[in-house]
Scaffold this motif. Structure first.
Motif, PDB file in Angstrom:
ATOM      1  N   ASN A   8       2.660   3.945  11.911  1.00 39.94           N
ATOM      2  CA  ASN A   8       1.343   4.523  12.182  1.00 39.94           C
ATOM      3  C   ASN A   8       0.477   4.533  10.927  1.00 39.94           C
ATOM      4  OD1 ASN A   8      -0.542   5.726  13.959  1.00 39.94           O
ATOM      5  ND2 ASN A   8      -0.049   7.759  13.164  1.00 39.94           N
ATOM      6  N   LEU A   9       0.408   3.392  10.247  1.00 40.67           N
ATOM      7  CA  LEU A   9      -0.305   3.302   8.971  1.00 40.67           C
ATOM      8  C   LEU A   9      -1.804   3.197   9.216  1.00 40.67           C
ATOM      9  CD1 LEU A   9       0.036   3.046   5.884  1.00 40.67           C
ATOM     10  CD2 LEU A   9       0.124   0.577   6.191  1.00 40.67           C
ATOM     11  N   GLY A  14     -14.057   5.990   3.417  1.00 42.42           N
ATOM     12  CA  GLY A  14     -15.222   6.681   3.953  1.00 42.42           C
ATOM     13  C   GLY A  14     -15.217   6.607   5.473  1.00 42.42           C
ATOM     14  N   GLU A  15     -16.328   6.115   6.021  1.00 41.50           N
ATOM     15  CA  GLU A  15     -16.441   5.987   7.470  1.00 41.50           C
ATOM     16  C   GLU A  15     -15.746   4.740   8.010  1.00 41.50           C
ATOM     17  OE1 GLU A  15     -18.023   8.261   9.621  1.00 41.50           O
ATOM     18  OE2 GLU A  15     -17.890   9.461   7.775  1.00 41.50           O
ATOM     19  N   LEU A  16     -15.373   3.846   7.121  1.00 45.03           N
ATOM     20  CA  LEU A  16     -14.791   2.565   7.545  1.00 45.03           C
ATOM     21  C   LEU A  16     -13.292   2.737   7.813  1.00 45.03           C
ATOM     22  CD1 LEU A  16     -15.475  -0.449   7.983  1.00 45.03           C
ATOM     23  CD2 LEU A  16     -14.845  -0.837   5.590  1.00 45.03           C
ATOM     24  N   HIS A  17     -12.872   2.457   9.033  1.00 50.47           N
ATOM     25  CA  HIS A  17     -11.468   2.570   9.439  1.00 50.47           C
ATOM     26  C   HIS A  17     -10.838   1.186   9.305  1.00 50.47           C
ATOM     27  CE1 HIS A  17      -8.520   4.447  12.613  1.00 50.47           C
ATOM     28  NE2 HIS A  17      -7.938   4.144  11.473  1.00 50.47           N
ATOM     29  N   VAL A  18     -10.138   0.957   8.195  1.00 53.75           N
ATOM     30  CA  VAL A  18      -9.677  -0.393   7.836  1.00 53.75           C
ATOM     31  C   VAL A  18      -8.335  -0.723   8.482  1.00 53.75           C
ATOM     32  CG1 VAL A  18      -9.107  -1.940   5.920  1.00 53.75           C
ATOM     33  CG2 VAL A  18     -10.970  -0.296   5.682  1.00 53.75           C
ATOM     34  N   LEU A  19      -7.398   0.215   8.473  1.00 52.32           N
ATOM     35  CA  LEU A  19      -6.099   0.015   9.116  1.00 52.32           C
ATOM     36  C   LEU A  19      -5.949   1.037  10.237  1.00 52.32           C
ATOM     37  CD1 LEU A  19      -3.751  -0.507   6.011  1.00 52.32           C
ATOM     38  CD2 LEU A  19      -4.820  -2.259   7.446  1.00 52.32           C
ATOM     39  N   LYS A  20      -5.527   0.558  11.405  1.00 50.61           N
ATOM     40  CA  LYS A  20      -5.564   1.385  12.611  1.00 50.61           C
ATOM     41  C   LYS A  20      -4.177   1.479  13.263  1.00 50.61           C
ATOM     42  CE  LYS A  20     -10.342  -0.099  13.344  1.00 50.61           C
ATOM     43  NZ  LYS A  20     -11.294  -0.825  14.230  1.00 50.61           N
ATOM     44  N   GLY A  21      -3.267   2.145  12.551  1.00 49.35           N
ATOM     45  CA  GLY A  21      -1.960   2.406  13.143  1.00 49.35           C
ATOM     46  C   GLY A  21      -1.006   1.229  13.063  1.00 49.35           C
ATOM     47  N   GLU A  53      -3.284   1.462  -2.922  1.00 50.16           N
ATOM     48  CA  GLU A  53      -4.167   2.270  -2.079  1.00 50.16           C
ATOM     49  C   GLU A  53      -3.288   3.305  -1.374  1.00 50.16           C
ATOM     50  OE1 GLU A  53      -7.310   2.073  -2.138  1.00 50.16           O
ATOM     51  OE2 GLU A  53      -7.792   0.019  -2.757  1.00 50.16           O
ATOM     52  N   PHE A  54      -3.796   4.510  -1.244  1.00 50.52           N
ATOM     53  CA  PHE A  54      -3.008   5.573  -0.618  1.00 50.52           C
ATOM     54  C   PHE A  54      -3.310   5.616   0.874  1.00 50.52           C
ATOM     55  CE2 PHE A  54      -2.521   6.548  -4.955  1.00 50.52           C
ATOM     56  CZ  PHE A  54      -1.398   7.351  -5.084  1.00 50.52           C
ATOM     57  N   PRO A  55      -2.290   5.449   1.706  1.00 53.50           N
ATOM     58  CA  PRO A  55      -2.508   5.558   3.155  1.00 53.50           C
ATOM     59  C   PRO A  55      -3.017   6.948   3.531  1.00 53.50           C
ATOM     60  CG  PRO A  55      -0.341   4.627   2.655  1.00 53.50           C
ATOM     61  CD  PRO A  55      -0.884   5.162   1.365  1.00 53.50           C
ATOM     62  N   ASP A  56      -3.661   7.016   4.691  1.00 58.22           N
ATOM     63  CA  ASP A  56      -4.153   8.304   5.176  1.00 58.22           C
ATOM     64  C   ASP A  56      -2.994   9.238   5.495  1.00 58.22           C
ATOM     65  OD1 ASP A  56      -6.647   7.180   4.990  1.00 58.22           O
ATOM     66  OD2 ASP A  56      -6.959   6.976   7.153  1.00 58.22           O
ATOM     67  N   GLU A  57      -3.280  10.506   5.502  1.00 48.65           N
ATOM     68  CA  GLU A  57      -2.285  11.522   5.856  1.00 48.65           C
ATOM     69  C   GLU A  57      -1.752  11.250   7.264  1.00 48.65           C
ATOM     70  OE1 GLU A  57      -1.905  16.402   5.986  1.00 48.65           O
ATOM     71  OE2 GLU A  57      -3.700  15.443   5.161  1.00 48.65           O
ATOM     72  N   GLY A  58      -0.445  11.385   7.423  1.00 46.27           N
ATOM     73  CA  GLY A  58       0.198  11.096   8.709  1.00 46.27           C
ATOM     74  C   GLY A  58       0.777   9.700   8.786  1.00 46.27           C
ATOM     75  N   SER A  59       0.342   8.819   7.860  1.00 44.05           N
ATOM     76  CA  SER A  59       0.930   7.480   7.788  1.00 44.05           C
ATOM     77  C   SER A  59       2.247   7.548   7.031  1.00 44.05           C
ATOM     78  CB  SER A  59      -0.014   6.530   7.033  1.00 44.05           C
ATOM     79  OG  SER A  59      -1.316   6.519   7.602  1.00 44.05           O
ATOM     80  N   GLU A  60       3.151   6.619   7.345  1.00 40.76           N
ATOM     81  CA  GLU A  60       4.425   6.570   6.634  1.00 40.76           C
ATOM     82  C   GLU A  60       4.694   5.163   6.118  1.00 40.76           C
ATOM     83  OE1 GLU A  60       7.911   9.561   7.677  1.00 40.76           O
ATOM     84  OE2 GLU A  60       7.427   8.294   9.396  1.00 40.76           O
ATOM     85  N   ILE A  68       8.322   7.187   1.486  1.00 41.79           N
ATOM     86  CA  ILE A  68       7.750   7.373   0.155  1.00 41.79           C
ATOM     87  C   ILE A  68       6.734   8.500   0.229  1.00 41.79           C
ATOM     88  CG2 ILE A  68       6.414   6.315  -1.703  1.00 41.79           C
ATOM     89  CD1 ILE A  68       7.454   3.574  -0.639  1.00 41.79           C
ATOM     90  N   ASP A  69       6.941   9.511  -0.600  1.00 43.53           N
ATOM     91  CA  ASP A  69       6.021  10.643  -0.669  1.00 43.53           C
ATOM     92  C   ASP A  69       5.316  10.588  -2.023  1.00 43.53           C
ATOM     93  OD1 ASP A  69       4.660  12.998  -0.754  1.00 43.53           O
ATOM     94  OD2 ASP A  69       6.418  14.298  -0.616  1.00 43.53           O
TER      95      ASP A  69
END
Length: 245
Positions: A8-9, A14-21, A53-60, A68-69
């Protein structure tokens, strides 16, 4: 065994959603090639694997099955295990070829100067540049610079290599020499994830080809089936454009 896995990466800029799960697995020794149009998220995916680049929260992102934390894992240690080579070579212009390769093993791994030089010279032989150790980056062709960049990444003895469009800045006649080095690494069993527009290389060397579009994986498969019988219309259109350009 999967050495890399994403679950679920997601990644926003910003407003741009580059990777969608993105759900991705890469097995030990596997060569995975990622293709797709510009802006589909391919390079961002690579950069999230080693936390440039740091994935969004909730991504693994998992390495050898362990999440990786960024708060508790030493990310420098994570990055040591994943060598990365970029489209632009990022060699240090004020250091010669040998010193470009030895600087990280000496300063990050604490390797002796003599050992770092020994490894660097061995790698220069493997990438076909044994006579260039004293050359300055400004004296090298683009293909030679890229081969030095690969040697520099390999000097850290990574388990995984990430290649981000490493031939796209090169003149066409220089592409083959760089791809040959990568092909040799693949033959040696190196685990690799590679973003590229070189479809012939993907067909010949990849174990699996992944098509990305609009931040998502829309199709994947073994090269023979992927190129001969893509199932998604977007994949068919993209391949029709790049294979007949």
């Amino acid at each position: 065994m999967n050495v890399i896995e994403t679950r679920n990466l997601h990644k926003h800029f910003g407003e741009l959603h580059v990777l969608k799960g993105i759900d991705l697995t890469v097995a030990e020794g596997e060569v995975v090639v990622i293709i797709g149009p510009s802006g589909s998220g391919k390079s961002t995916l690579l950069r999230c694997l080693n936390f440039l680049e740091f994935p969004d929260e909730g991504s693994e992102v998992l390495l050898d099955g362990e999440p990786i934390d960024p708060a508790s894992n030493n990310l420098d240690k994570v990055r040591e295990r994943m060598g990365m080579v970029f489209q632009h070579f990022y060699l240090f212009p004020h250091k010669n070829v040998l010193n470009n390769i030895t600087i990280a093993p000496e300063n990050v791994k604490g390797m002796t100067r003599a050992k770092a030089k020994e490894i660097a010279r061995d790698l220069l032989g493997k990438v076909g540049l044994p006579d260039k150790e004293k050359a300055w980056p400004s004296q090298l062709s683009g293909g030679q610079k890229q081969r030095v960049a690969i040697a520099r990444a390999l000097a850290m003895d990574p388990e995984i290599m990430l290649f981000d469009e490493v031939t796209s800045a090169l003149d066409p006649e220089l592409v083959a020499e760089v791809l040959q080095v990568i092909q040799d690494l693949a033959a040696g069993g190196m685990t690799m994830v590679m973003v590229t527009h070189e479809m012939g290389f993907a067909r010949e060397v990849a174990d699996r080809v992944i098509m990305m579009d609009d931040g998502m994986i829309i199709e994947e498969g073994e090269p023979a089936a992927f190129f001969a019988n893509p199932t998604e219309e977007r994949t068919k259109t993209f391949l029709g454009q790049v294979l007949h350009a």
